[in-house]
Write a protein that holds these residues in place. Sequence first.
Motif, PDB file in Angstrom:
ATOM      1  N   ASN A   1       6.897  10.517  11.282  1.00  0.00           N
ATOM      2  CA  ASN A   1       7.342  11.615  10.423  1.00  0.00           C
ATOM      3  C   ASN A   1       8.603  11.222   9.657  1.00  0.00           C
ATOM      4  N   PHE A   2       9.532  10.584  10.357  1.00  0.00           N
ATOM      5  CA  PHE A   2      10.783  10.147   9.734  1.00  0.00           C
ATOM      6  C   PHE A   2      10.513   9.057   8.699  1.00  0.00           C
ATOM      7  N   LYS A   3       9.535   8.199   8.989  1.00  0.00           N
ATOM      8  CA  LYS A   3       9.202   7.104   8.072  1.00  0.00           C
ATOM      9  C   LYS A   3       8.720   7.647   6.730  1.00  0.00           C
ATOM     10  N   LYS A   4       8.029   8.774   6.747  1.00  0.00           N
ATOM     11  CA  LYS A   4       7.562   9.356   5.490  1.00  0.00           C
ATOM     12  C   LYS A   4       8.739   9.733   4.605  1.00  0.00           C
ATOM     13  N   ILE A   5       9.800  10.255   5.191  1.00  0.00           N
ATOM     14  CA  ILE A   5      10.991  10.623   4.422  1.00  0.00           C
ATOM     15  C   ILE A   5      11.649   9.366   3.850  1.00  0.00           C
ATOM     16  N   VAL A   6      11.674   8.301   4.642  1.00  0.00           N
ATOM     17  CA  VAL A   6      12.229   7.030   4.171  1.00  0.00           C
ATOM     18  C   VAL A   6      11.403   6.496   3.001  1.00  0.00           C
ATOM     19  N   ARG A   7      10.073   6.662   3.083  1.00  0.00           N
ATOM     20  CA  ARG A   7       9.203   6.192   1.994  1.00  0.00           C
ATOM     21  C   ARG A   7       9.490   6.950   0.694  1.00  0.00           C
ATOM     22  N   ILE A   8       9.841   8.233   0.807  1.00  0.00           N
ATOM     23  CA  ILE A   8      10.209   9.011  -0.381  1.00  0.00           C
ATOM     24  C   ILE A   8      11.448   8.397  -1.034  1.00  0.00           C
ATOM     25  N   ALA A   9      12.431   8.046  -0.212  1.00  0.00           N
ATOM     26  CA  ALA A   9      13.656   7.423  -0.729  1.00  0.00           C
ATOM     27  C   ALA A   9      13.353   6.064  -1.361  1.00  0.00           C
ATOM     28  N   LEU A  10      12.471   5.304  -0.747  1.00  0.00           N
ATOM     29  CA  LEU A  10      12.102   3.984  -1.278  1.00  0.00           C
ATOM     30  C   LEU A  10      11.372   4.114  -2.615  1.00  0.00           C
ATOM     31  N   SER A  11      10.431   5.051  -2.674  1.00  0.00           N
ATOM     32  CA  SER A  11       9.635   5.198  -3.894  1.00  0.00           C
ATOM     33  C   SER A  11      10.473   5.676  -5.074  1.00  0.00           C
ATOM     34  N   ASN A  12      11.570   6.377  -4.774  1.00  0.00           N
ATOM     35  CA  ASN A  12      12.470   6.837  -5.838  1.00  0.00           C
ATOM     36  C   ASN A  12      13.607   5.850  -6.108  1.00  0.00           C
ATOM     37  N   ASP A  13      13.549   4.712  -5.408  1.00  0.00           N
ATOM     38  CA  ASP A  13      14.554   3.661  -5.575  1.00  0.00           C
ATOM     39  C   ASP A  13      15.957   4.124  -5.175  1.00  0.00           C
TER      40      ASP A  13
END
Length: 405
Positions: free
Chosen positions: A193-205
């Motif tokens: 679940n936490f990884k999904k939030i990290v992926r949002i940050a990554l995808s937005n650079d």
Amino acid sequence: MSKLENDTWILFYIKRSKLLKNGDAPIFVRITVNKVRAEFGLKKSVVPDLWNESKQRVKGKSTSAEDINAAIEKTIKKIEATTTYLSMQDVELTSELIKENIVGKKEDRRTILKIFKTHNENARKLIGIDFAEDTVERYETSFMHTKNFIKWQYKREDMPLDQINPHFISNYELYFKTVRNCSHNTTVKYLKNFKKIVRIALSNDWIKKDPFVNIKLILEPVDPVFLTNEELLTIINKKITIKRIEQVRDVFVFCCFTGLAFSDVKTLRSKHFSLENDVDTWINKKRTKTGQLSTVLVLDAAKRLLEKYKNHPDVTEKGMLLPVISNQKTNQYLKEIADICGIDKNISSHSARHTFATTVLLENDVPIEVVSKALGHSNIKITQHYARTTQKLIKRNMEKIKSLY
């Protein structure tokens, strides 16, 4: 530029290119840690010609010069104290972190909990469209765990994104397994679940490096818990005098005879029922989790439970067909039910689905293709995890060939 411990440097300088209206130059502080800079204003200014660049001080002994130089000395001591304090904490020392502790963080600075909260707020708006309510609740629970972990581990209310690194993830995993006493699989689910939030940050650079890059989140295989026919009958026939526990028992038994998951029985409505030949009642409902259609013939045992609760306030006022409470409370009461029934199994609401697949259907010679359709699975491989080959089933099939040999 002066050097502190831990490869930390401090530089005081003036910005001649940004003179104030009175001609003064603002004084700035630059902190450098491992060649990464962070800057902030000292909230002091000086006539450019009075600034000594080599000494990083104001020339002369005027009241103004002494005031500014005292502010510089005070800032150095504050940075030294902050650096020493942060070095003793279990955090990665960065120039931005030191700056944040000196002047406070900017309101618009991106932090992990702000992004997490925004994600959850948007997900809640999309319940019934892109998200199931239970999924959103799981993310909200994960948010609280993340918030509590940051407060416990780092003594802070939030964390800037540049400090979400592999070390943070390792500490978070350890927190779940030790402080929260979670199993490996529960820990993995929260980290996903936490990884999904990290992926949002990554995808937005918003962050450059993936803190999960070398971390594999693999669930350990677990044998699903289901009830034998004898155990199921014991629970059904047990006289329970406490109403709320009796209701949990009845909802659980209903799921044992229909295969509905907790989220599906919670959202079950009269529109999901159909009558065939004025005799057979069917449930045709898309699963909340996957959207796959499950088709189940309603057995008499399940019909009797629907009849039992037709006048319950949750049914008459909320449109529900059974009085379903929260999943957390349900699982808590199911443990009590197992205890009073002498069943030494860690049953949960999901155990009903496994019981339906194995004990109710498979052990009564229902083909696994039919079991798969009743459970609303997209393929039989998923069904094989639910429907277990029991000793009873093996024995009955071996009896058919025993006389041949």
